[in-house]
Write a protein that holds these residues in place. Structure first.
Motif, PDB file in Angstrom:
ATOM      1  N   HIS A 200       8.669 -34.540  64.335  1.00  0.00           N
ATOM      2  CA  HIS A 200       7.741 -33.496  63.843  1.00  0.00           C
ATOM      3  C   HIS A 200       6.706 -33.221  64.925  1.00  0.00           C
ATOM      4  O   HIS A 200       5.774 -34.006  65.117  1.00  0.00           O
ATOM      5  CB  HIS A 200       7.066 -33.980  62.541  1.00  0.00           C
TER       6      HIS A 200
ATOM      7  N   HIS B 128       4.595 -29.758  67.127  1.00  0.00           N
ATOM      8  CA  HIS B 128       4.349 -28.321  67.340  1.00  0.00           C
ATOM      9  C   HIS B 128       4.063 -28.198  68.848  1.00  0.00           C
ATOM     10  O   HIS B 128       2.947 -27.915  69.247  1.00  0.00           O
ATOM     11  CB  HIS B 128       3.133 -27.844  66.558  1.00  0.00           C
TER      12      HIS B 128
ATOM     13  N   LYS C   7       8.475 -27.185  66.499  1.00  0.00           N
ATOM     14  CA  LYS C   7       8.303 -26.103  65.525  1.00  0.00           C
ATOM     15  C   LYS C   7       7.668 -24.889  66.184  1.00  0.00           C
ATOM     16  O   LYS C   7       6.852 -25.023  67.091  1.00  0.00           O
ATOM     17  CB  LYS C   7       7.369 -26.564  64.402  1.00  0.00           C
TER      18      LYS C   7
ATOM     19  N   HIS D 264       5.949 -29.050  55.162  1.00  0.00           N
ATOM     20  CA  HIS D 264       4.610 -29.641  55.235  1.00  0.00           C
ATOM     21  C   HIS D 264       4.104 -29.703  53.790  1.00  0.00           C
ATOM     22  O   HIS D 264       3.777 -28.663  53.213  1.00  0.00           O
ATOM     23  CB  HIS D 264       3.666 -28.756  56.040  1.00  0.00           C
TER      24      HIS D 264
ATOM     25  N   HIS E  56       3.892 -35.310  55.936  1.00  0.00           N
ATOM     26  CA  HIS E  56       2.454 -35.591  55.657  1.00  0.00           C
ATOM     27  C   HIS E  56       2.348 -36.480  54.427  1.00  0.00           C
ATOM     28  O   HIS E  56       2.174 -37.674  54.542  1.00  0.00           O
ATOM     29  CB  HIS E  56       1.600 -34.327  55.468  1.00  0.00           C
TER      30      HIS E  56
ATOM     31  N   ASP F 282       3.279 -35.221  65.080  1.00  0.00           N
ATOM     32  CA  ASP F 282       2.688 -33.957  64.619  1.00  0.00           C
ATOM     33  C   ASP F 282       1.930 -33.288  65.775  1.00  0.00           C
ATOM     34  O   ASP F 282       0.964 -32.559  65.548  1.00  0.00           O
ATOM     35  CB  ASP F 282       1.753 -34.183  63.420  1.00  0.00           C
TER      36      ASP F 282
HETATM   37 FE    FE Z   1       2.757 -30.338  61.402  1.00  0.00          FE
END
Ligand code: FE
Ligand code: DI6
Length: 408
Positions: A66, A68, A135, A236, A259, A311
């Motif tokens: 996960h 970004h 992502k 999410h 999360h 994340d």
């Molecule tokens: Fe995220």
């Protein structure tokens, strides 16, 4: 052909622990694992290159399931403003927060984004990572979501790393839609999602189901569209409030719900029934000074597989260090060292639908990490150090340059 000898192999192939084989040999052939087992069981390989592991620990290459990773701009300034007393609201009103990253990412060229993302990916890889999920979600229109996902694909062309792309167009409402969330959801399902899926840029579809994101009803529309295209979903969910997003995702056989600080037992049960992985993100928990922990006891009770990821993003988790997340998952969430290592190997693979990675097993890709540690628990125990020695991706070894200051 390569033969790695004199190692302790954490194969991650059993149900709970490390699947440890002491005094192991691993044989790699044509990018795949041909043999893993005790040295005395290993077949002869007269022509293989022999690598002495010096009694070190061999694990699967780590999987960051996960991130970004593709964005431009910086939010360091906002962080400083907050520490000087500005509220989140004030910063948002001045065009800060996620909006500022969307603006900077839209303004950046693909080349600029690639340069930034390459450096982040290399940092992750230098600490044992061989697979990264990336992502979109800072473009929020067709052209800019495409730009982010294209850059993500280019990472895999330029670096020895496996990249999985996730379309997160439903991350925030873009300025053009001016608070018309339903209108933007229509744009996603009619245009952005099918177009980018058709271009082969989308491995999975995600959304931000939250009081400050999209509602469960809007999220479900995105899921339906993804299912029609045969794409797996992720979500999410339950980060700030309990929207019952994890249950919704599980009902659509999501690969993962991520999360989960506010997750309840009903959601946990639905995840267990549908094989949905719980992806826990201790970096965001830490950086946002969250106090509500994800329900690790309940996840254990119902045997929901737990994964751990960075994340990596500029707003809530500006971190590019996956091993540090193991330490935080143990310290903040009371996960065991076995759960932590499973969280970035076998269970992270599951969260991405990867069937031939995340374990050391015959027939799987030879994505491997050799560590200057003898005990697997050390990977969770230590922090701020980097014990990686050698990383294999698809059977090709890359030595970590441990002393960059030494003469070349
Ligand atoms: Fe995220
Ligand atoms: N949850 C988060 O914590 C991040 N995105 C999301 O869906 C925040 C992203 C950002 O602030 O840029």
């Amino acid at each position: 052909m390569q033969r790695i000898e004199n190692i302790n192999a954490a194969t991650m192939t059993d149900d709970k622990g490390y699947g440890l084989i002491q005094g192991a040999t691993v044989i790699i052939n044509k990018g795949k694992i041909e043999f893993v087992g005790a040295a005395f069981d290993a077949p002869a390989t007269p022509t293989a290159e022999v690598i002495d592991g010096n009694g070190g620990l061999l694990t699967p290459g780590l999987i960051d399931c996960h991130t970004h990773l593709v964005w431009a701009g910086s939010r360091a300034n906002e962080f400083a403003q907050r520490l000087h007393g500005a509220s989140y609201q004030e910063i948002a009103e001045q065009g800060g927060g996620i909006k500022s990253t969307v603006k900077a990412t839209r303004e950046a060229s693909a080349e600029e984004l690639l340069t930034l993302a390459l450096e982040r990916a290399e940092t992750l890889m230098s600490q044992g990572v061989t697979t990264i999920e990336v992502k979109s979600g800072y473009g929020l229109d067709l052209e800019n979501e495409r730009k982010q996902l294209t850059v993500a694909r280019q990472l895999a062309e330029q670096l020895p790393v496996n990249i999985k792309t996730t379309l997160l167009a439903a991350h925030a409402i873009p300025p053009e839609f001016n608070e018309n969330a339903d209108g933007y959801i229509e744009e996603i399902i009619q245009n952005i999602l099918p177009t980018l899926a058709n271009e082969g840029l989308v491995d999975a579809v995600d959304a931000f189901c939250e009081s400050i994101g999209f509602s469960p009803a809007q999220t479900e529309k995105v899921f339906k569209a993804a299912k029609e295209l045969g794409l797996p979903i992720k979500l999410h969910a339950e980060q700030i409030t309990n929207q019952k997003g994890a249950k919704l995702a599980a009902d659509y056989q999501a690969l993962s719900a991520d999360h989960l600080e506010q997750l309840d037992e009903e959601g946990v049960k639905a995840m267990a029934e549908n094989g949905t992985v719980a992806v826990l993100l201790p970096g965001a928990f830490y950086f946002l000074r969250d106090t509500q922990k994800p329900p690790v006891e309940l996840l254990r009770k119902h045997s929901v597989p737990m994964a751990i990821a960075t994340d990596a993003n500029p707003g809530s988790s500006p971190i590019h260090n996956l091993p540090l997340m193991l330490q935080m998952a143990a310290t903040f969430f009371h996960m065991t060292p076995e759960e932590c290592l499973r969280g970035v190997t076998v269970n992270a693979a599951k969260a991405l639908g990867e069937t031939k990675r995340g374990v050391i097993a015959e027939g799987c890709y030879a994505d491997l990490a050799l560590w200057n540690s003898k005990d697997a628990a050390e990977l969770t125990y230590q922090f701020g150090v980097n014990p990686l020695k050698t990383l294999w991706f698809n059977g090709v070894a890359h030595d970590r340059v441990s002393k960059p200051w030494s003469a070349r």
